[in-house]
Write a protein that holds these residues in place. Sequence first.
Motif, mmCIF file in Angstrom:
data_model
loop_
_atom_site.group_PDB
_atom_site.id
_atom_site.type_symbol
_atom_site.label_atom_id
_atom_site.label_comp_id
_atom_site.label_asym_id
_atom_site.label_seq_id
_atom_site.Cartn_x
_atom_site.Cartn_y
_atom_site.Cartn_z
ATOM 1 N N GLU A 430 0.838 -1.200 0.000
ATOM 2 C CA GLU A 430 0.000 0.000 0.000
ATOM 3 C C GLU A 430 0.882 1.262 0.000
ATOM 4 O OE1 GLU A 430 -1.694 -3.471 2.150
ATOM 5 O OE2 GLU A 430 0.130 -2.300 2.298
ATOM 6 N N ASP A 431 0.220 2.419 -0.016
ATOM 7 C CA ASP A 431 0.976 3.678 0.043
ATOM 8 C C ASP A 431 1.443 3.982 1.476
ATOM 9 O OD1 ASP A 431 -1.038 5.405 -2.475
ATOM 10 O OD2 ASP A 431 0.541 3.865 -2.587
ATOM 11 N N THR A 432 0.743 3.392 2.466
ATOM 12 C CA THR A 432 1.160 3.633 3.856
ATOM 13 C C THR A 432 1.299 2.273 4.553
ATOM 14 O OG1 THR A 432 -0.958 3.534 5.039
ATOM 15 C CG2 THR A 432 -0.455 5.587 3.830
ATOM 16 N N PRO A 433 2.050 2.222 5.658
ATOM 17 C CA PRO A 433 2.263 0.943 6.375
ATOM 18 C C PRO A 433 1.173 0.655 7.388
ATOM 19 C CG PRO A 433 3.573 2.658 7.394
ATOM 20 C CD PRO A 433 2.850 3.317 6.253
ATOM 21 N N GLU A 434 -0.002 1.270 7.230
ATOM 22 C CA GLU A 434 -1.028 1.142 8.263
ATOM 23 C C GLU A 434 -1.390 -0.316 8.546
ATOM 24 O OE1 GLU A 434 -4.352 3.766 8.072
ATOM 25 O OE2 GLU A 434 -5.556 2.517 9.424
ATOM 26 N N ALA A 435 -1.446 -1.140 7.493
ATOM 27 C CA ALA A 435 -1.827 -2.551 7.709
ATOM 28 C C ALA A 435 -0.787 -3.255 8.581
ATOM 29 C CB ALA A 435 -1.958 -3.257 6.365
ATOM 30 N N LEU A 436 0.489 -2.942 8.325
ATOM 31 C CA LEU A 436 1.552 -3.565 9.143
ATOM 32 C C LEU A 436 1.459 -3.073 10.586
ATOM 33 C CD1 LEU A 436 4.783 -3.549 6.922
ATOM 34 C CD2 LEU A 436 2.967 -5.258 7.078
ATOM 35 N N ILE A 437 1.163 -1.785 10.744
ATOM 36 C CA ILE A 437 1.070 -1.221 12.090
ATOM 37 C C ILE A 437 -0.065 -1.874 12.858
ATOM 38 C CG2 ILE A 437 0.405 0.880 13.347
ATOM 39 C CD1 ILE A 437 2.057 2.441 11.214
ATOM 40 N N ARG A 438 -1.192 -2.082 12.205
ATOM 41 C CA ARG A 438 -2.331 -2.713 12.906
ATOM 42 C C ARG A 438 -2.029 -4.172 13.234
ATOM 43 N NH1 ARG A 438 -6.404 0.456 13.585
ATOM 44 N NH2 ARG A 438 -6.708 2.311 12.255
ATOM 45 N N ALA A 439 -1.185 -4.789 12.429
ATOM 46 C CA ALA A 439 -0.819 -6.184 12.722
ATOM 47 C C ALA A 439 0.172 -6.257 13.872
ATOM 48 C CB ALA A 439 -0.225 -6.830 11.470
ATOM 49 N N LEU A 440 1.165 -5.372 13.821
ATOM 50 C CA LEU A 440 2.268 -5.453 14.796
ATOM 51 C C LEU A 440 1.917 -4.813 16.126
ATOM 52 C CD1 LEU A 440 5.327 -6.179 15.205
ATOM 53 C CD2 LEU A 440 5.831 -3.835 14.449
ATOM 54 N N ARG A 441 1.109 -3.713 16.072
ATOM 55 C CA ARG A 441 0.749 -2.937 17.277
ATOM 56 C C ARG A 441 2.004 -2.499 18.041
ATOM 57 N NH1 ARG A 441 -2.501 -5.514 21.069
ATOM 58 N NH2 ARG A 441 -1.937 -7.624 20.399
ATOM 59 N N PRO A 442 2.850 -1.690 17.419
ATOM 60 C CA PRO A 442 4.101 -1.273 18.079
ATOM 61 C C PRO A 442 3.859 -0.300 19.232
ATOM 62 C CG PRO A 442 3.809 -0.044 16.041
ATOM 63 C CD PRO A 442 2.700 -1.065 16.096
ATOM 64 N N HIS A 443 4.794 -0.279 20.173
ATOM 65 C CA HIS A 443 4.726 0.708 21.262
ATOM 66 C C HIS A 443 5.184 2.072 20.745
ATOM 67 C CE1 HIS A 443 5.232 -3.250 23.292
ATOM 68 N NE2 HIS A 443 4.333 -2.751 24.104
ATOM 69 N N VAL A 444 6.116 2.058 19.788
ATOM 70 C CA VAL A 444 6.666 3.318 19.272
ATOM 71 C C VAL A 444 6.680 3.261 17.748
ATOM 72 C CG1 VAL A 444 8.690 4.852 19.209
ATOM 73 C CG2 VAL A 444 8.176 3.518 21.283
ATOM 74 N N PHE A 445 6.249 4.366 17.114
ATOM 75 C CA PHE A 445 6.363 4.532 15.658
ATOM 76 C C PHE A 445 7.350 5.668 15.441
ATOM 77 C CE2 PHE A 445 5.634 4.599 11.323
ATOM 78 C CZ PHE A 445 5.082 5.783 10.858
ATOM 79 N N ALA A 446 8.521 5.344 14.881
ATOM 80 C CA ALA A 446 9.581 6.367 14.721
ATOM 81 C C ALA A 446 9.694 6.728 13.251
ATOM 82 C CB ALA A 446 10.899 5.795 15.220
ATOM 83 N N LYS A 447 9.866 8.038 12.964
ATOM 84 C CA LYS A 447 10.101 8.469 11.588
ATOM 85 C C LYS A 447 11.244 9.467 11.586
ATOM 86 C CE LYS A 447 8.145 7.943 8.135
ATOM 87 N NZ LYS A 447 8.528 6.988 7.058
ATOM 88 N N GLY A 448 12.026 9.432 10.468
ATOM 89 C CA GLY A 448 13.093 10.415 10.306
ATOM 90 C C GLY A 448 12.473 11.809 10.313
ATOM 91 N N GLY A 449 13.252 12.814 10.710
ATOM 92 C CA GLY A 449 12.691 14.137 10.979
ATOM 93 C C GLY A 449 12.231 14.875 9.738
ATOM 94 N N ASP A 450 12.317 14.247 8.523
ATOM 95 C CA ASP A 450 11.872 14.987 7.335
ATOM 96 C C ASP A 450 10.367 14.937 7.207
ATOM 97 O OD1 ASP A 450 12.659 12.353 4.940
ATOM 98 O OD2 ASP A 450 12.201 12.309 7.065
ATOM 99 N N TYR A 451 9.711 14.436 8.245
ATOM 100 C CA TYR A 451 8.243 14.397 8.236
ATOM 101 C C TYR A 451 7.752 15.243 9.408
ATOM 102 C CZ TYR A 451 8.370 10.410 5.066
ATOM 103 O OH TYR A 451 8.566 9.606 3.981
ATOM 104 N N ASP A 452 6.525 15.778 9.260
ATOM 105 C CA ASP A 452 5.882 16.260 10.489
ATOM 106 C C ASP A 452 4.658 15.379 10.702
ATOM 107 O OD1 ASP A 452 4.601 19.035 8.611
ATOM 108 O OD2 ASP A 452 3.652 17.091 9.031
#
Length: 503
Positions: A430-452
Amino acid sequence: MTSVESLVDALTGRSVVVVGDAMLDRYGTGAAHRLASEAPAPILSDIAWKDRAGGAANTAACAAALGANVSLVALAGADEGGRALQALLAKCGVATSGLVRGCDRRTMIKTRLMAGGQMIVRFDEGDGDAPTEDLAMQLADRLRQALDGAEAVIVSDYAYGAICPQILDVLANWRRKSRGRLIADARDLRRLAHLRPCAVTPNAAEAARLGGVTPADGDAGARVAALAGADLPGLTGAQNVVATLDRDGAVVLRAGKPPLHLPATATAEGAGVTGAGDTFAAALALGLAAGGDIADAARLACAAAGVAVAKPGTATCDARELRGVLAKTRPTPMPAILPSAAALASLGDALRADGARIVFTNGCFDLLHEGHLAYLEEARALGDVLVVGVNSDASVRRLKGPSRPVNACSARMRMLAALTFVDHVAAFDEDTPEALIRALRPHVFAKGGDYDRAALPEAAAVEELGGEVRLLRYRTGKSTTGIIARIRDAAPCEPVAPARSVS
Ligand SMILES: Nc1ncnc2c1ncn2[C@@H]1O[C@H](COP(=O)(O)OP(=O)(O)OP(=O)(O)O)[C@@H](O)[C@H]1O
Ligand SMILES: O=P(O)(O)OC[C@@H](O)[C@H]1O[C@@H](O)[C@@H](O)[C@@H](O)[C@@H]1O
C-alpha cells in the motif's frame, strides 16, 4: 543460547540465606488393594518411608541444588524429626548453623500416606506457634550472622512462627544497609510489605485473596487479567509481584507496566503438587541475585518449578536438569524477513508476551545511506526490538516515479535485515504501512525528521492502538535521490532503469 540459559551458569556460588518455617515431609508410600471392612478406608501394604526437607528447608534445598551457597535460618526440635531434618539438609549441602533446635519445641512433621500416586491422608505433628522469647532471640542472632555477605534473602513464611517480630527487625535492618535482594514467599505478604521486597511469589489463591479478587478459573489470559486488576505491587510493597499460576506458569505484575505472562514449561498432573512454589521462589531469587532481569529470572523459575513438579512429592531441580529443560523449550527465533502482516502479528504477540518494547518505522530504503543508518540506530534505541516496513516496488514507483526503485524490494529488505540494529523487516504494497502497524501494534512509531505529524496518515493508527509517534532528527544532505542525482551528474546520461521486480 538464550539469556535465560546463560543465567544458569551464573547461579553457581551465589550466597543466599533462607529464613522461615522448616518442616519435615515424611512420605509413606504403599499399595492399596481393598477397602477396610469397618470403614471406606483403603488398606495400605508394603509401605516405604521417605523423608524430604519441607517448607523453608525445601526452599533451601532447592537453592542448593541450583548451585548456590545456602544457609537456612529456621526452628526445629531437639527431637528425632530435628535430627532427620538436619541430616537431610547437610546431605543437600545446606549450611545449618542457623537451624535453632529447641528442647522445648517439637519439629513440624507432615506425614503423608500415598498410594497410586495419590495422597490418602496427611497428618501433622509438631509446634507451629510463636517461638518462646529465648528461641526467637536465638533465631534472630543466627539470622544476623548468616546475613553477612548475603546476595539474596528468601523469606519462606508458612505462618508457623519463624517469621516473628525479632526476625522482622533483623530483616528491616538488613534492608536498610544491604544492596542484597529480598524475595518473600509468605502466607500473608502484607506482614512483609514494610520491607519493600524486590519480589514476592504468591500463588494464585494467595494473590487473589490478597488482591480481593475472585480467582479466575478460566484460561491463563483470564487468570492474568483477574490478578492484573488488583494493586498487588501496592499491597505487598514489592517492586515485582510474580504470581505463580500452577499449570499456567506465572505472571509478573509491576506498577505502571503491563502484566508479563510466562507459560509453564511442562504440565504435570501431580498428586496435590507440593513444593513447586518453594522451587519457584528459590530459582527466582537466584536468578535475580545472579543479575538476571525479572523476566529472565521468572522464566528460569518456571522451568525449575516445572522440573520439580514432575517428580513425586517435595522435590528439587538441579542446574543440569534446568539447562536441559531450557534447551528443550528454547523459543524458535522469528525470521528477520517476515513474509506477511500475519507473521508480523505473531511476532508482535510473542514480543509483547516477552515484555519487549516494539519500535516500528518504514521507508523505501532504495540506496541505503548513512542518514538511514543513523536514524535506524536511533529508532532501535527507543525500545527492545526494531521492525522496519519496506515499500514494495510498486509502492515505490507510485511514490517516487517510474524510474524508481533502483533496487528490488527483496534486495532492499536483505540489506536492512543485515544491519545489527534492525531485528525484522516486512514489505507492504500500500501507500502507507497502516496494515503492518495494525498487525504489529508497536509501542513506538519512529520516523526520520523529514516528516511532520500531519504528513503521517498512519500516525493515527499508532495512537489508536496505544502507541506513541516519535520524530527523529533528520540528517541533512543524505538522501537516495541526492545520490542518484550525483551519479547522473558524474556519468554519461544513461537513464537509471527501474528495478526488475523479483517475485
Ligand atoms: N501442573 C503443573 N504443570 C506445570 N508447571 C507447574 C504445575 N504446577 C506448578 N507448576 C510450576 O510451579 C510453579 C509454582 O506452582 P504453584 O503456582 O502451584 O505454586 P504453589 O501453589 O506455591 O505450589 P506448592 O504449594 O506446591 O509449593 C508454577 O508457576 C509453575 O511454573
Ligand atoms: O501450609 P501447610 O499445608 O500446613 O504446610 C505446607 C505444606 O502444604 C507443603 O507446602 C509445600 O509448599 C512444601 O513446602 C512442602 O514441603 C510442605 O509440606
